[in-house]
Write a protein that holds these residues in place. Structure first.
Motif, PDB file in Angstrom:
ATOM      1  N   ASP A 163       0.846  -1.194   0.000  1.00 12.86           N
ATOM      2  CA  ASP A 163       0.000   0.000   0.000  1.00 12.86           C
ATOM      3  C   ASP A 163       0.879   1.241   0.000  1.00 12.86           C
ATOM      4  OD1 ASP A 163       0.645   0.777   2.622  1.00 12.86           O
ATOM      5  OD2 ASP A 163      -1.361   0.489   3.411  1.00 12.86           O
ATOM      6  N   SER A 164       0.248   2.365  -0.301  1.00 17.38           N
ATOM      7  CA  SER A 164       1.013   3.599  -0.535  1.00 17.38           C
ATOM      8  C   SER A 164       1.004   4.518   0.672  1.00 17.38           C
ATOM      9  CB  SER A 164       0.443   4.350  -1.747  1.00 17.38           C
ATOM     10  OG  SER A 164      -0.854   4.857  -1.445  1.00 17.38           O
ATOM     11  N   SER A 165       0.933   3.953   1.877  1.00 13.00           N
ATOM     12  CA  SER A 165       0.830   4.799   3.067  1.00 13.00           C
ATOM     13  C   SER A 165       2.028   5.732   3.231  1.00 13.00           C
ATOM     14  CB  SER A 165       0.654   3.937   4.320  1.00 13.00           C
ATOM     15  OG  SER A 165       1.704   3.003   4.443  1.00 13.00           O
ATOM     16  N   ASP A 166       3.191   5.331   2.714  1.00 16.05           N
ATOM     17  CA  ASP A 166       4.370   6.196   2.804  1.00 16.05           C
ATOM     18  C   ASP A 166       4.526   7.114   1.598  1.00 16.05           C
ATOM     19  OD1 ASP A 166       5.041   5.108   5.250  1.00 16.05           O
ATOM     20  OD2 ASP A 166       6.416   3.635   4.420  1.00 16.05           O
ATOM     21  N   GLY A 167       3.577   7.068   0.668  1.00 13.63           N
ATOM     22  CA  GLY A 167       3.643   7.897  -0.523  1.00 13.63           C
ATOM     23  C   GLY A 167       3.975   7.058  -1.749  1.00 13.63           C
ATOM     24  N   LEU A 168       3.511   7.498  -2.912  1.00  9.66           N
ATOM     25  CA  LEU A 168       3.755   6.752  -4.140  1.00  9.66           C
ATOM     26  C   LEU A 168       5.246   6.614  -4.418  1.00  9.66           C
ATOM     27  CD1 LEU A 168       2.886   5.400  -6.778  1.00  9.66           C
ATOM     28  CD2 LEU A 168       2.697   7.685  -7.791  1.00  9.66           C
ATOM     29  N   ALA A 169       5.991   7.702  -4.333  1.00  8.32           N
ATOM     30  CA  ALA A 169       7.417   7.659  -4.644  1.00  8.32           C
ATOM     31  C   ALA A 169       8.162   6.711  -3.716  1.00  8.32           C
ATOM     32  CB  ALA A 169       8.016   9.065  -4.564  1.00  8.32           C
ATOM     33  N   ARG A 170       7.934   6.845  -2.429  1.00  8.21           N
ATOM     34  CA  ARG A 170       8.632   5.967  -1.479  1.00  8.21           C
ATOM     35  C   ARG A 170       8.200   4.521  -1.644  1.00  8.21           C
ATOM     36  NH1 ARG A 170      10.475   8.363   3.883  1.00  8.21           N
ATOM     37  NH2 ARG A 170      12.095   8.922   2.375  1.00  8.21           N
ATOM     38  N   SER A 171       6.935   4.293  -1.948  1.00  7.86           N
ATOM     39  CA  SER A 171       6.475   2.923  -2.162  1.00  7.86           C
ATOM     40  C   SER A 171       7.209   2.284  -3.339  1.00  7.86           C
ATOM     41  CB  SER A 171       4.964   2.906  -2.409  1.00  7.86           C
ATOM     42  OG  SER A 171       4.260   3.367  -1.282  1.00  7.86           O
ATOM     43  N   LEU A 172       7.386   3.036  -4.405  1.00  6.59           N
ATOM     44  CA  LEU A 172       8.129   2.512  -5.552  1.00  6.59           C
ATOM     45  C   LEU A 172       9.568   2.182  -5.182  1.00  6.59           C
ATOM     46  CD1 LEU A 172       6.699   4.906  -8.274  1.00  6.59           C
ATOM     47  CD2 LEU A 172       6.336   2.419  -8.170  1.00  6.59           C
ATOM     48  N   HIS A 173      10.185   3.038  -4.388  1.00  3.87           N
ATOM     49  CA  HIS A 173      11.556   2.753  -3.943  1.00  3.87           C
ATOM     50  C   HIS A 173      11.600   1.523  -3.042  1.00  3.87           C
ATOM     51  CE1 HIS A 173      14.183   5.984  -5.462  1.00  3.87           C
ATOM     52  NE2 HIS A 173      13.081   6.708  -5.492  1.00  3.87           N
ATOM     53  N   GLN A 174      10.598   1.347  -2.185  1.00  5.24           N
ATOM     54  CA  GLN A 174      10.564   0.176  -1.314  1.00  5.24           C
ATOM     55  C   GLN A 174      10.367  -1.105  -2.113  1.00  5.24           C
ATOM     56  OE1 GLN A 174       7.463   1.678   1.264  1.00  5.24           O
ATOM     57  NE2 GLN A 174       8.911   2.080   2.915  1.00  5.24           N
ATOM     58  N   LEU A 175       9.492  -1.048  -3.121  1.00  9.25           N
ATOM     59  CA  LEU A 175       9.318  -2.207  -3.989  1.00  9.25           C
ATOM     60  C   LEU A 175      10.593  -2.493  -4.779  1.00  9.25           C
ATOM     61  CD1 LEU A 175       5.721  -1.630  -5.424  1.00  9.25           C
ATOM     62  CD2 LEU A 175       6.437  -3.478  -3.908  1.00  9.25           C
ATOM     63  N   ALA A 176      11.248  -1.449  -5.255  1.00  8.55           N
ATOM     64  CA  ALA A 176      12.491  -1.628  -6.002  1.00  8.55           C
ATOM     65  C   ALA A 176      13.559  -2.288  -5.143  1.00  8.55           C
ATOM     66  CB  ALA A 176      12.984  -0.275  -6.528  1.00  8.55           C
ATOM     67  N   GLU A 177      13.658  -1.862  -3.883  1.00  9.39           N
ATOM     68  CA  GLU A 177      14.644  -2.441  -2.972  1.00  9.39           C
ATOM     69  C   GLU A 177      14.327  -3.908  -2.693  1.00  9.39           C
ATOM     70  OE1 GLU A 177      16.275  -1.802   1.625  1.00  9.39           O
ATOM     71  OE2 GLU A 177      15.085  -0.244   0.647  1.00  9.39           O
ATOM     72  N   ALA A 178      13.051  -4.205  -2.433  1.00 15.57           N
ATOM     73  CA  ALA A 178      12.668  -5.575  -2.104  1.00 15.57           C
ATOM     74  C   ALA A 178      12.804  -6.514  -3.300  1.00 15.57           C
ATOM     75  CB  ALA A 178      11.235  -5.603  -1.583  1.00 15.57           C
ATOM     76  N   SER A 179      12.525  -6.010  -4.511  1.00 14.28           N
ATOM     77  CA  SER A 179      12.522  -6.847  -5.709  1.00 14.28           C
ATOM     78  C   SER A 179      13.804  -6.752  -6.528  1.00 14.28           C
ATOM     79  CB  SER A 179      11.334  -6.470  -6.612  1.00 14.28           C
ATOM     80  OG  SER A 179      10.097  -6.785  -6.012  1.00 14.28           O
ATOM     81  N   ASP A 180      14.734  -5.870  -6.105  1.00 14.12           N
ATOM     82  CA  ASP A 180      15.974  -5.652  -6.843  1.00 14.12           C
ATOM     83  C   ASP A 180      15.676  -5.295  -8.299  1.00 14.12           C
ATOM     84  OD1 ASP A 180      18.701  -5.436  -7.307  1.00 14.12           O
ATOM     85  OD2 ASP A 180      18.942  -7.578  -7.770  1.00 14.12           O
ATOM     86  N   CYS A 181      14.902  -4.233  -8.459  1.00 19.82           N
ATOM     87  CA  CYS A 181      14.509  -3.806  -9.799  1.00 19.82           C
ATOM     88  C   CYS A 181      14.471  -2.284  -9.853  1.00 19.82           C
ATOM     89  CB  CYS A 181      13.141  -4.369 -10.176  1.00 19.82           C
ATOM     90  SG  CYS A 181      11.760  -3.676  -9.220  1.00 19.82           S
ATOM     91  N   GLY A 182      14.104  -1.738 -10.987  1.00 20.34           N
ATOM     92  CA  GLY A 182      13.874  -0.309 -11.137  1.00 20.34           C
ATOM     93  C   GLY A 182      12.486  -0.081 -11.711  1.00 20.34           C
TER      94      GLY A 182
END
Length: 297
Positions: free
Chosen positions: A193-212
């Motif tokens: 979910d985007s509780s931390d904001g769209l931008a931060r959520s994308l960075h968190q997903l990128a970190e967890a999935s090792d992607c961009g």
């Protein structure tokens, strides 16, 4: 240490930590804490506080594809007032009813400020976490961003505008995306979910999935409520992408499954970009998207 560093430390030692909710033997469980000084601006009704507190935990269940069954809350305040407590319970029950869950009670305590800690449980026969996004997947989101940013500005206006307070409370009573989470879970490769904001959520997903990620700014849905309160287009984008507390879902889906997922979701899904290789980073319209958003503490 900041919140994210603390979470990394916990995730290193707690196998179920790190996602929006833990899933143990097909049962999802999550807990959240909200405080008056940081989460409930002046003008927030107790009904809204009850709704929003419970909805925050329900949103965590949505993010792992779970179906909520029950919620409890620890309610603490400087003093207990009958009307305030009743309104809180009404709000908590109302949002539970929208997703087919039961609000079943909790705990009461005295505290130096109004504080609520909620715990939600649900069934997660099909689950999804943050770690599976693959280059080529499409990025989809529910709803529109900037609701909470717009609400906060309306709350600040409320000293001289009762209508602004009413609209702010309405924006704070967001809909947990349970149905969308359930529809996405069988096909999504990663979700949160985007509780931390769209931008931060994308960075968190990128970190967890090792992607961009390659995101198109014009594709990102932004709430009309910001049109009234934003200073200009740059301010509007800042509020939508970085403020946080909107509790929408951000997911990655294989391109081959996108049409089927859209057709099966009761909540409209918007495609905003695609997953790319990790070395490309997180970008919007080709430019780096700052890892900035809501942080507790």
């Amino acid at each position: 240490m900041d919140e994210r560093a603390a979470l990394r430390q916990l995730a290193a030692t707690l196998p179920h930590a790190g996602d929006d909710a833990a899933v143990v033997d097909d049962t999802a469980i999550t807990t959240d804490m909200l405080h008056e000084t940081t989460d409930f601006p002046a003008g927030t009704t107790r009904y809204t506080a009850g709704w929003r507190s419970v909805a925050a935990s329900l949103s965590d269940l949505a993010a792992v594809g779970a179906q909520p069954t029950a919620v409890v809350a620890a309610y603490a305040d400087t003093a207990f007032e009958a009307d305030a407590l009743a309104q809180f319970v009404d709000g908590a029950q109302a949002v539970c009813e929208t997703v087919g869950a039961d609000y079943v009670g909790g705990d009461l305590d005295n505290h130096t400020e109004f504080t609520v800690a909620t715990t939600a449980i649900g069934d997660a026969d099909t689950r999804v976490d943050r770690a599976g996004a693959t280059p080529g997947d499409r990025v989809v989101v529910t709803g529109a961003f900037g609701r909470s940013a717009a609400a906060l500005r309306l709350f600040k206006r409320g000293a001289s505008d009762d209508d602004a307070i009413d609209r702010a409370n309405g924006l704070f009573q967001f809909a947990p995306r349970i149905d969308a989470g359930r529809a996405l879970a069988p096909s999504a490769t990663a979700m949160m979910d985007s509780s931390d904001g769209l931008a931060r959520s994308l960075h968190q997903l990128a970190e967890a999935s090792d992607c961009g990620f390659a995101i198109e700014r014009a594709a990102v849905p932004v709430t009309d409520a910001l049109d009234e309160v934003a200073n200009d287009d740059a301010d509007r984008w800042e509020a939508a992408a970085h403020f946080g507390e909107d509790f929408e879902l951000v997911a990655t889906v294989p391109a081959s499954r996108l049409d089927d997922v859209r057709a099966g979701s009761p909540t409209p899904l918007t495609e905003i970009g695609r997953v790319v290789e990790s070395e490309e980073g997180v970008r919007v319209d080709g430019e780096p998207l700052a890892d900035r958003g809501y942080t507790h503490g």
